[in-house]
Design a protein around this motif. Structure first.
Motif, mmCIF file in Angstrom:
data_model
loop_
_atom_site.group_PDB
_atom_site.id
_atom_site.type_symbol
_atom_site.label_atom_id
_atom_site.label_comp_id
_atom_site.label_asym_id
_atom_site.label_seq_id
_atom_site.Cartn_x
_atom_site.Cartn_y
_atom_site.Cartn_z
ATOM 1 N N GLN A 8 -11.093 2.160 0.942
ATOM 2 C CA GLN A 8 -9.631 2.105 0.941
ATOM 3 C C GLN A 8 -9.071 2.880 -0.258
ATOM 4 N N ALA A 9 -9.734 2.769 -1.404
ATOM 5 C CA ALA A 9 -9.291 3.518 -2.589
ATOM 6 C C ALA A 9 -9.391 5.016 -2.338
ATOM 7 N N ASP A 10 -10.461 5.457 -1.673
ATOM 8 C CA ASP A 10 -10.621 6.881 -1.350
ATOM 9 C C ASP A 10 -9.476 7.373 -0.467
ATOM 10 N N LYS A 11 -9.141 6.598 0.566
ATOM 11 C CA LYS A 11 -8.054 6.985 1.468
ATOM 12 C C LYS A 11 -6.719 7.008 0.742
ATOM 13 N N MET A 12 -6.506 6.055 -0.160
ATOM 14 C CA MET A 12 -5.249 6.025 -0.900
ATOM 15 C C MET A 12 -5.149 7.215 -1.853
ATOM 16 N N CYS A 13 -6.252 7.585 -2.501
ATOM 17 C CA CYS A 13 -6.232 8.762 -3.389
ATOM 18 C C CYS A 13 -5.851 10.007 -2.599
ATOM 19 N N GLU A 14 -6.429 10.161 -1.417
ATOM 20 C CA GLU A 14 -6.077 11.304 -0.572
ATOM 21 C C GLU A 14 -4.598 11.270 -0.202
ATOM 22 N N ALA A 15 -4.096 10.102 0.160
ATOM 23 C CA ALA A 15 -2.690 9.963 0.533
ATOM 24 C C ALA A 15 -1.776 10.242 -0.664
ATOM 25 N N ILE A 16 -2.190 9.818 -1.836
ATOM 26 C CA ILE A 16 -1.390 10.037 -3.044
ATOM 27 C C ILE A 16 -1.287 11.533 -3.340
ATOM 28 N N THR A 52 0.838 -1.202 0.000
ATOM 29 C CA THR A 52 0.000 0.000 0.000
ATOM 30 C C THR A 52 0.871 1.249 0.000
ATOM 31 N N ALA A 53 1.866 1.300 0.853
ATOM 32 C CA ALA A 53 2.764 2.455 0.915
ATOM 33 C C ALA A 53 3.537 2.614 -0.399
ATOM 34 N N CYS A 54 3.940 1.510 -1.000
ATOM 35 C CA CYS A 54 4.652 1.573 -2.276
ATOM 36 C C CYS A 54 3.753 2.108 -3.378
ATOM 37 N N ARG A 55 2.512 1.672 -3.401
ATOM 38 C CA ARG A 55 1.580 2.171 -4.415
ATOM 39 C C ARG A 55 1.372 3.669 -4.259
ATOM 40 N N VAL A 56 1.230 4.117 -3.027
ATOM 41 C CA VAL A 56 1.066 5.557 -2.779
ATOM 42 C C VAL A 56 2.280 6.306 -3.323
#
Length: 184
Positions: free
Chosen positions: A160-168, A121-125
Motif C-alpha cells: 500500500q505504501a508503494d502504491k501511495m508513493c506512486e500516486a503522490i 488515503t486520498a488526503c494523505r496523497v
C-alpha cells in the motif's frame, strides 16, 4: 476557520501559531474582509532554513530533519487531519536543546478535521504531493523525497505504501503542470 483549526491542532499537541484575536466583515452574509492575529512562532520558516543552511547540514543531518518531519506529518494524519496547503513555506522548524527538530504549521484555512478513514488515503496523497512539489530539486534529491514519503507512510503495509508513493509522485506532476514551484 483558522481560529478553530489552530485551536484544534494545539489541543491535540500539534504546534501551530497561537491565536490572539480575529475579526471579519460580512456583506449579505458572506465574509468579505477578515484579519487574524497570532502570537509569533518560535523557529524559522523551513523554506528559509533550507535556503540558508541546507547545504551546510551534511547528509546525516538532512536525513534526520526529513525523518523527523515525516514522523510529525504522520502524527497529523493519524489524528484524521488533512492539510491541503502543506508546503515547505508553511512549515516552521526549531531545533530543541535536545538536538531534535520541532515543527509548526501555518495557513490553516483549508484544513479539515475528523477525516473518515476511507477518505484519509486520498488526503494523505494530496497533502504529501503538495509538500513534495514544494521541495525544490536544487536542494532535495529523489532519495530525500523517497525517504520522507517512506517514513511518513511506514504505518501502512508495504504494498500500500508503494502504491501511495506512486500516486503522490503522479499527483505532484499534475500540480507542477498548473503551478510553478516556489523560489527559495
Amino acid at each position: 476557520l483558522e481560529w478553530n483549526s489552530a485551536n484544534y491542532l494545539l489541543e491535540h499537541g500539534i504546534a501551530t501559531y497561537r491565536p490572539a484575536c480575529f475579526g471579519h466583515r460580512t456583506v449579505a452574509g458572506i465574509e468579505r474582509q477578515s484579519f487574524f492575529i497570532t502570537e509569533q512562532l518560535a523557529g524559522q520558516c523551513l523554506m528559509d532554513m533550507i535556503r540558508d543552511t541546507w547545504r551546510n547540514l551534511g547528509s546525516d543531518e538532512q536525513n534526520r530533519l526529513l525523518s523527523e518531519l515525516a514522523i510529525w506529518i504522520q502524527g497529523i494524519h493519524r489524528l484524521g487531519v488533512s492539510l491541503p496547503d502543506l508546503y515547505v513555506y508553511h512549515l516552521f522548524v526549531d531545533k530543541g536543546d535536545d538536538g531534535r527538530y520541532g515543527f509548526s504549521v501555518i495557513d490553516l484555512h483549508r484544513m479539515s478535521v475528523r477525516i473518515p478513514r476511507r477518505r484519509m488515503t486520498a488526503c494523505r496523497v494530496e497533502n504529501l504531493a503538495r509538500l513534495i512539489f514544494s521541495m525544490r530539486d536544487e536542494y532535495f534529491t529523489a532519495s530525500h523525497k523517497q525517504m520522507l514519503l517512506r517514513t511518513s507512510l511506514n504505518d501502512l503495509p508495504n504494498g500500500q505504501a508503494d502504491k501511495m508513493c506512486e500516486a503522490i509522485f503522479r499527483r505532484c506532476g499534475q500540480i507542477g503542470m498548473r503551478r510553478r514551484p516556489p523560489v527559495y
